[in-house]
Design a protein around this motif. Structure first.
Motif, PDB file in Angstrom:
ATOM      1  N   TYR A 194       0.888  -1.247   0.024  1.00 45.96           N
ATOM      2  CA  TYR A 194      -0.126  -0.150  -0.074  1.00 45.96           C
ATOM      3  C   TYR A 194       0.973   1.476  -0.087  1.00 45.96           C
ATOM      4  O   TYR A 194       2.063   1.209   0.518  1.00 45.96           O
ATOM      5  CB  TYR A 194      -0.801   0.042   1.402  1.00 45.96           C
TER       6      TYR A 194
ATOM      7  N   VAL B 279      -1.753   5.758   2.596  1.00 49.57           N
ATOM      8  CA  VAL B 279      -3.115   4.779   2.983  1.00 49.57           C
ATOM      9  C   VAL B 279      -2.616   3.997   4.265  1.00 49.57           C
ATOM     10  O   VAL B 279      -3.390   3.932   5.159  1.00 49.57           O
ATOM     11  CB  VAL B 279      -3.077   3.940   1.966  1.00 49.57           C
TER      12      VAL B 279
ATOM     13  N   ALA C 212      -7.851   1.690   2.632  1.00 48.52           N
ATOM     14  CA  ALA C 212      -7.074   0.621   1.980  1.00 48.52           C
ATOM     15  C   ALA C 212      -8.107  -0.215   0.971  1.00 48.52           C
ATOM     16  O   ALA C 212      -7.571  -0.358  -0.142  1.00 48.52           O
ATOM     17  CB  ALA C 212      -6.671  -0.094   2.860  1.00 48.52           C
TER      18      ALA C 212
ATOM     19  N   TYR D 270      -8.543   1.948  -2.008  1.00 48.83           N
ATOM     20  CA  TYR D 270      -7.077   1.992  -2.943  1.00 48.83           C
ATOM     21  C   TYR D 270      -7.123   0.347  -3.849  1.00 48.83           C
ATOM     22  O   TYR D 270      -6.729   0.704  -4.986  1.00 48.83           O
ATOM     23  CB  TYR D 270      -6.050   2.122  -2.067  1.00 48.83           C
ATOM     24  N   LEU D 271      -7.574  -0.482  -3.035  1.00 45.51           N
ATOM     25  CA  LEU D 271      -7.230  -1.698  -3.786  1.00 45.51           C
ATOM     26  C   LEU D 271      -8.606  -1.902  -4.743  1.00 45.51           C
ATOM     27  O   LEU D 271      -8.322  -2.729  -5.784  1.00 45.51           O
ATOM     28  CB  LEU D 271      -7.493  -2.962  -2.697  1.00 45.51           C
TER      29      LEU D 271
ATOM     30  N   GLN E   8      -4.923  -8.179   0.234  1.00 40.95           N
ATOM     31  CA  GLN E   8      -3.717  -8.158  -0.719  1.00 40.95           C
ATOM     32  C   GLN E   8      -3.735  -9.760  -1.256  1.00 40.95           C
ATOM     33  O   GLN E   8      -3.582  -9.856  -2.628  1.00 40.95           O
ATOM     34  CB  GLN E   8      -2.419  -7.814  -0.372  1.00 40.95           C
TER      35      GLN E   8
END
Length: 249
Positions: A2, A6, A38, A41-42, A79
């Motif tokens: 990340y 973040v 997070a 963002y992902l 992730q």
């Protein structure tokens, strides 16, 4: 990995997770708030982001001091889901088991042992007149807690579930019994500093019996696994009887 912004956003938000506690979901809302930077963002697509947030819509609760480690591991698992190394359906069961494990560790070591140790040390220092030492102790322990939280978060984020093996090597559970005996000694020391120590003549018999009772209670809780609540009820009942004059001092 990340971006730094973040990571810092999620770490900072872990301090606010209990600000929205509910009777039904417990830390449900707070956890979603912590993970939001997070997950956004992902999953930049709104549909994927909503799906990811829905995975944390259920009940969630763990010890506040263990929240950074909990969140760090969850972000590592997210992730793994993105990379296809972990099925999305497995996350919920892993999350619930992880929360329960960390909650048990936090309740036993921090709430049941370390916080009482700090309280008893502070009371002992204050009764002895070392106010500045009590303040410095509080500041030092607060800084230590912040460092522990940050280190747990980074470790959970970097190593995922493997962090639990690293945490096990610290052997925190085995320290609980030893520190509780220290707490018992400190309790006797606190009683010594109370106004009873200035009574003339000094009630040595009553003090010896009280100190022995505290040490025996600590031994019973640690060795025989008796519930602490029962011991507190017995102690409170004895103090009430003393106050009413049914038990002489």
């Amino acid at each position: 990995m990340y971006p730094t912004r973040v990571v810092l956003a999620c770490l900072g938000r872990t301090s606010c997770i209990n600000a929205a506690m509910t009777a039904r979901g417990m830390q449900q809302i707070g956890l979603a708030f912590v993970l939001e930077p997070a997950l956004r963002y992902l999953y930049p697509e709104p549909h994927d982001f909503a799906r990811a947030m829905a995975r944390y819509a259920g009940h969630s609760n763990t010890h506040p001091f263990m929240i950074p480690l909990f969140v760090g591991i969850l972000l590592s698992l997210e992730q793994a889901i993105i990379k296809g190394a972990m099925p999305e359906a497995a996350l919920n069961s892993v999350r619930e088991t992880l929360a329960t494990t960390l909650s048990a560790l936090g309740d036993s070591f921090f709430s049941g042992t370390l916080l009482p140790l700090w309280s008893l040390l502070s009371v002992s220092l204050l009764l002895a007149g070392f106010t500045s030492c009590a303040v410095m102790l509080a500041i030092a322990l607060l800084c230590g807690l912040l460092l522990f939280r940050a280190a747990c978060f980074i470790s959970g984020l970097r190593y995922g579930l493997a962090t639990l093996a690293r945490l096990r090597k610290l052997n925190l559970i085995n320290w609980v019994g030893k520190l509780k005996m220290v707490n018992a000694v400190l309790t006797a020391l606190v009683i010594w500093h109370l106004p009873i120590s200035r009574m003339q003549p000094f009630p040595w018999t009553a003090y010896a019996v009280g100190a022995a009772a505290v040490l025996a209670a600590a031994w019973l809780v640690g060795r025989m696994r008796l519930p602490r609540l029962l011991l507190w009820v017995v102690t409170t009942g004895a103090l009430i009887l003393v106050d009413l004059g049914f038990i002489g001092m």
